[in-house]
Each structure stands twice: as structure tokens, then as C-alpha cells.
Motif scaffolding. Structure first.
Motif, PDB file in Angstrom:
ATOM      1  N   HIS A  51      -0.519   0.328   6.990  1.00 22.23           N
ATOM      2  CA  HIS A  51      -0.933   1.630   6.473  1.00 22.23           C
ATOM      3  C   HIS A  51      -1.760   2.416   7.484  1.00 22.23           C
ATOM      4  CE1 HIS A  51       0.865   1.259   2.668  1.00 22.23           C
ATOM      5  NE2 HIS A  51      -0.026   0.494   2.074  1.00 22.23           N
ATOM      6  N   GLU A 269      -3.693  -7.557  -5.631  1.00 22.99           N
ATOM      7  CA  GLU A 269      -3.906  -6.149  -5.290  1.00 22.99           C
ATOM      8  C   GLU A 269      -4.238  -5.336  -6.536  1.00 22.99           C
ATOM      9  OE1 GLU A 269      -1.101  -2.480  -4.138  1.00 22.99           O
ATOM     10  OE2 GLU A 269      -1.138  -4.053  -2.601  1.00 22.99           O
ATOM     11  N   ASN A 271      -3.747  -2.052  -7.138  1.00 23.61           N
ATOM     12  CA  ASN A 271      -2.669  -1.164  -7.545  1.00 23.61           C
ATOM     13  C   ASN A 271      -1.554  -1.922  -8.254  1.00 23.61           C
ATOM     14  OD1 ASN A 271      -1.145   1.677  -5.792  1.00 23.61           O
ATOM     15  ND2 ASN A 271      -0.908   0.981  -7.867  1.00 23.61           N
ATOM     16  N   ASN A 299      -7.490  -1.816  -3.172  1.00 27.94           N
ATOM     17  CA  ASN A 299      -7.038  -0.436  -3.283  1.00 27.94           C
ATOM     18  C   ASN A 299      -7.040  -0.037  -4.749  1.00 27.94           C
ATOM     19  OD1 ASN A 299      -4.700  -1.487  -4.476  1.00 27.94           O
ATOM     20  ND2 ASN A 299      -3.420  -1.193  -2.666  1.00 27.94           N
ATOM     21  N   ARG A 300      -6.534   1.134  -5.037  1.00 27.72           N
ATOM     22  CA  ARG A 300      -6.393   1.565  -6.422  1.00 27.72           C
ATOM     23  C   ARG A 300      -5.104   2.355  -6.550  1.00 27.72           C
ATOM     24  NH1 ARG A 300      -7.888   7.174  -7.103  1.00 27.72           N
ATOM     25  NH2 ARG A 300      -8.854   7.991  -5.202  1.00 27.72           N
ATOM     26  N   ASP A 310      -1.434   3.288  -3.514  1.00 30.07           N
ATOM     27  CA  ASP A 310      -2.221   2.616  -2.464  1.00 30.07           C
ATOM     28  C   ASP A 310      -3.385   3.469  -1.962  1.00 30.07           C
ATOM     29  OD1 ASP A 310      -0.817   0.225  -2.403  1.00 30.07           O
ATOM     30  OD2 ASP A 310       0.632   0.947  -0.940  1.00 30.07           O
ATOM     31  N   GLN A 311      -4.230   3.916  -2.871  1.00 28.27           N
ATOM     32  CA  GLN A 311      -5.379   4.731  -2.494  1.00 28.27           C
ATOM     33  C   GLN A 311      -6.596   3.855  -2.214  1.00 28.27           C
ATOM     34  OE1 GLN A 311      -4.036   7.180  -6.096  1.00 28.27           O
ATOM     35  NE2 GLN A 311      -5.569   8.508  -5.156  1.00 28.27           N
ATOM     36  N   PHE A 312      -7.497   4.370  -1.398  1.00 21.29           N
ATOM     37  CA  PHE A 312      -8.734   3.643  -1.154  1.00 21.29           C
ATOM     38  C   PHE A 312      -9.544   3.597  -2.456  1.00 21.29           C
ATOM     39  CE2 PHE A 312      -7.507   4.243   3.177  1.00 21.29           C
ATOM     40  CZ  PHE A 312      -8.136   3.213   3.875  1.00 21.29           C
ATOM     41  N   ALA A 341      -4.499   0.078   1.848  1.00 23.23           N
ATOM     42  CA  ALA A 341      -4.682   1.438   1.339  1.00 23.23           C
ATOM     43  C   ALA A 341      -4.335   2.425   2.442  1.00 23.23           C
ATOM     44  CB  ALA A 341      -6.125   1.639   0.881  1.00 23.23           C
TER      45      ALA A 341
END
Length: 438
Positions: A51, A269, A271, A299-300, A310-312, A341
Motif C-alpha cells: 500500500h 485485519e 477491515n 486498519n479500518r 483499507d483506511q488508516f 492501510a
């Protein structure tokens, strides 16, 4: 090392909660001792090569937006070396202890298996030389067995045995490189190990193929003396309609069926938990209860979108409770907190990538400090102990130990003429207790 994308950035330092510096750690004081160990040893942060260095900002509806210098090189191997130089400069900026990669992140694929492996080993040697001059170590390696069209029907679960063999060779060499570079774990992520339709799928055969593949990996781990963990990363769907590694409970059942529950742990994970309809803390608590908690991808996801965003991380209470269960499980051991992320496709500046990691590391450090406070406070533990106190009685323990039968339990219940009364679970009180830590 020549100038890289991150050469103009100074190494990020801890400055304390009152700092107004945009690129400073406010909560991640790596040397701060918490619960008997420095924060760096609890959290074991890792940068995800894919990423952070390989992503170009494309999505299903749009072209690439991130133009990195190594992405337009005509010489693919030189581009891979330039990318590695930038990667280790980024690790220096963040002062991060670990990184992780897929084979195709660090080296271009060739026209066939032999040329692909040649490129991979050449770049592995290059990474090894880089690691001699930097403090950043390898948290884990893995193989990309999902991007190339040959994997469109899976890797280990593919109906074509040649794809199975190709995948086995790829994983074998990835394990060799992970050991060569001192990695603490090897991860198997089955990005396409599932089905799109049952009309063309033999589920039983594909599960047996996957079970055999994983057994081969475990056997090879012991043969080469790899001291790290073998990890599976659960994911429920996307891109397939159903993936065989759906969630923690599903994977544990799979491991039990093939006799691998003592050989393989999980890389979980946030997410993926959301896509499975779970919380991150649920997946961690379940893995801990089965004794297979290995490592985390921090991640979130976006609850409004049904795919892998895949956001921080940014939800403090969610991350705190996830790390609370990590602490209660005894920590991550050889695992770590890997930032699987990616920055948003509109965040096109190199600084955006640095800001994302600084914020993510600070966020997790702050969450861990709160989680440690909850553990040290003891009131949540005390509430749980009180709720289950009845099971400490000898008669209750006998029901679980095997010394009682269904008939004997029934006879005693009838003799006592039991009529249990409902007892409050006290959820609101406990929610208030946790909220006050924030």
C-alpha cells in the motif's frame, strides 16, 4: 543512498501530547515502559510495502493518481531498487521497527516462473543489504497469489493442478527469503481462495487442496528450521462471493479438520472483520480464546461501503478495545501491528503518506495506553469475575470437567427443584465505565 521521495523529511520524534508539530508523535513514545515493556515492543509497528510503495491510487472506476518516480522506469529491476531505496528512507522517517511485503511488491514478475524467481531473489539480496544499514526488520513476508490472471480461480484451490504447483513453488521461495531476511512470520492470504458460483465449484475438493497446501507449508517450515509463525489472514468476501477463510471461527474449524490448529495462527485485519459482520475486538477475542492470535493488520473499513477500503485507523474506542483484548491475551509475541492501510487516491503528495503513518502510530499508541489503563484499573475484570463467579463452585466445575453426565446433571437439578432468576448483565454500567477512560 541517492535522494529519494522522502529525503527532505526529518525523522519523526516524540514531542508529547501538547505538541502542535504536524509531524511529531504525541503519544507514541517508543521507549515508554507500559505493563513492564516499552511501547515499541508491545505494538511492533510495520509499514506495508504494497500500500505504501506499490499502490498507484487506481480504483475500479478511476485511473492511477499517484505518480511515484519508480513507476515510470523502463528498467523494471532498477525501478524495484529505487522503490526499495525510497522504502527504507520512509522507514527512517517514521523510525518504524518493521516492514512487510509480498514477493511482487519488491520485484517484478518475469515471463515465467524461473525469471520471476530470479528477480525476486535478486531483490531479496538487495533488501538484505539495505537492512544492514537500517534498524527496520522484517515482520513478515508473503506471496501475491491473487493479482495475475493465472490466479483468477484461486491458487491452492485452483481447478488446474499446474496453478497449484506454480503457487507451491512461489511460496517455497517466499518462505526461503523470509527466513533469509530474518522475518518473524510468514503469512498466507488467500485473496481468491473461494468461489464465485457453486455451479462450477467442488467445495470439498477445494478445501482438501487448501488443507494439503497449508500442510505442505508447515512441513517445509520445519524442514528449513524457520522459527517464525505461519499465519493465515481471514477475509470473508471481495473479490469472491465467499472465501474459505471467512473469519476466525471458520479458519479455526478448518485448522482443526486438517490437524493444523497447533501449527498455524491468525493475522487479523480490522477491515476484514467488518466485512464479515464482526468487530475487530470480536475477531481478536475469538482468536485468543482458540489460542491462535498471531498478528494484526491495523486498519479500518467504511461501514457505508461493502468493500475493502483499507483506511488508516481513527476510531479510538474501537482500537482501544481491540488492543485491550490483545493485552488480555498476553500480547502479540512475534506478531505486530502492520499498517495494511492506504492513503486516499486524492492524497497524492509524499507528505500525505508520512502524515498517515504518524497519525496511525499515534492513534494506536494512545489506544494502547488507554487499554493498559483499563487493565490496570481492574474494574472491568472484576465485573466479569463477579458475573461468572458461580462457575467457581465445585458442582459447577464438575459439569464442565466430564465427571457429570446429562442424566446426573438433570437428576441434581430436579432434586434441588432449581428455578434460576434472571440477573442483570449491567451493560450500560460497563459502557459508562469504559467511556470514562476517554
Amino acid at each position: 543512498m541517492s535522494d529519494t521521495l522522502f529525503s527532505n523529511f526529518e525523522t519523526v520524534r516524540y514531542a508529547g501530547p501538547d505538541s502542535d508539530e504536524p509531524l511529531a508523535y504525541r503519544y507514541y513514545d517508543a521507549d515508554r515502559v507500559v505493563l513492564g515493556r516499552p511501547l515499541r515492543d508491545h505494538l511492533r509497528f510495520a509499514v506495508a510495502y504494497w500500500h505504501s510503495l506499490a499502490m498507484n491510487g487506481s480504483d475500479p472506476f478511476g485511473a492511477p493518481t499517484l505518480q511515484r518516480p519508480w513507476m515510470d522506469r523502463s528498467d523494471e529491476m532498477q525501478a524495484a531498487r529505487d522503490k526499495a531505496d525510497a522504502a527504507f528512507d520512509l522507514f527512517r522517517v517514521l523510525d518504524v521497527p518493521f516492514y512487510s511485503f509480498h514477493d511482487r511488491d519488491i520485484a517484478p514478475g518475469g515471463d515465467d516462473l524461473r525469471s520471476s524467481l530470479h528477480n525476486f531473489h535478486e531483490m531479496a539480496d538487495y533488501l538484505g543489504s539495505k537492512m544492514q544499514s537500517f534498524n527496520t526488520r522484517l515482520l513478515w513476508g508473503t506471496a501475491n497469489l491473487f493479482s495475475h490472471p493465472r490466479f483468477m480461480a484461486g491458487a491452492a484451490t485452483n481447478p488446474d493442478p499446474d496453478v497449484f504447483a506454480f503457487s507451491a513453488a512461489t511460496v517455497k521461495h517466499c518462505m526461503d527469503v523470509t527466513k533469509q531476511l530474518g522475518g518473524d512470520n510468514y503469512v498466507l492470504w488467500g485473496g481468491r481462495e473461494g468461489y464465485e458460483t457453486l455451479l462450477n465449484t467442488r467445495v470439498g475438493q477445494e478445501l482438501d487442496q487448501l488443507g494439503r497446501f497449508l500442510s505442505l507449508v508447515v512441513e517445509y517450515k520445519h524442514k528449513i528450521g524457520f522459527a517464525g509463525q505461519i499465519l493465515i489472514e481471514p477475509k470473508p468476501k471481495e473479490p469472491t462471493a465467499h472465501q474459505y477463510d471467512f473469519d476466525t471461527a471458520t479458519v479455526y474449524g478448518f485448522l482443526k479438520r486438517y490437524g493444523l490448529e497447533n501449527e498455524v495462527k491468525l493475522n487479523l485485519e480490522g477491515n476484514h472483520a467488518l466485512l464479515a459482520g464482526h468487530s475487530f475486538e470480536h475477531e481478536i477475542a475469538m482468536a485468543a480464546s482458540f489460542g491462535i492470535l498471531g498478528s494484526l493488520d491495523i486498519n479500518r473499513g467504511d461501514p457505508l461501503l461493502g468493500w475493502d477500503t483499507d483506511q488508516f485507523p481513527s476510531n479510538l474506542q474501537d482500537t482501544t478495545m481491540a488492543l485491550y483484548h490483545v493485552i488480555k491475551a498476553g500480547g502479540l509475541g512475534l506478531g505486530g501491528c502492520n499498517f495494511d492501510a492506504k492513503i486516499r487516491r486524492q492524497s497524492i503528495d509524499p507528505a500525505d503518506l508520512v502524515h498517515a503513518h504518524v497519525g496511525g502510530m499515534d492513534h494506536c499508541a494512545r489506544a494502547f495506553l488507554i487499554a493498559a489503563s483499563i487493565v490496570e484499573d481492574g474494574r472491568l475484570d472484576a465485573a466479569l469475575q463477579e458475573r461468572y463467579a458461580g462457575w467457581e463452585a465445585e458442582a459447577a466445575r464438575d459439569m464442565l470437567s466430564g465427571s457429570e453426565t446429562l442424566e446426573s446433571i438433570s437428576d441434581k437439578a430436579e432434586a434441588q427443584n432449581l428455578s434460576p432468576k434472571p440477573r442483570s448483565g449491567g451493560q450500560e454500567r460497563l459502557e459508562n465505565l469504559i467511556s470514562r477512560f476517554f
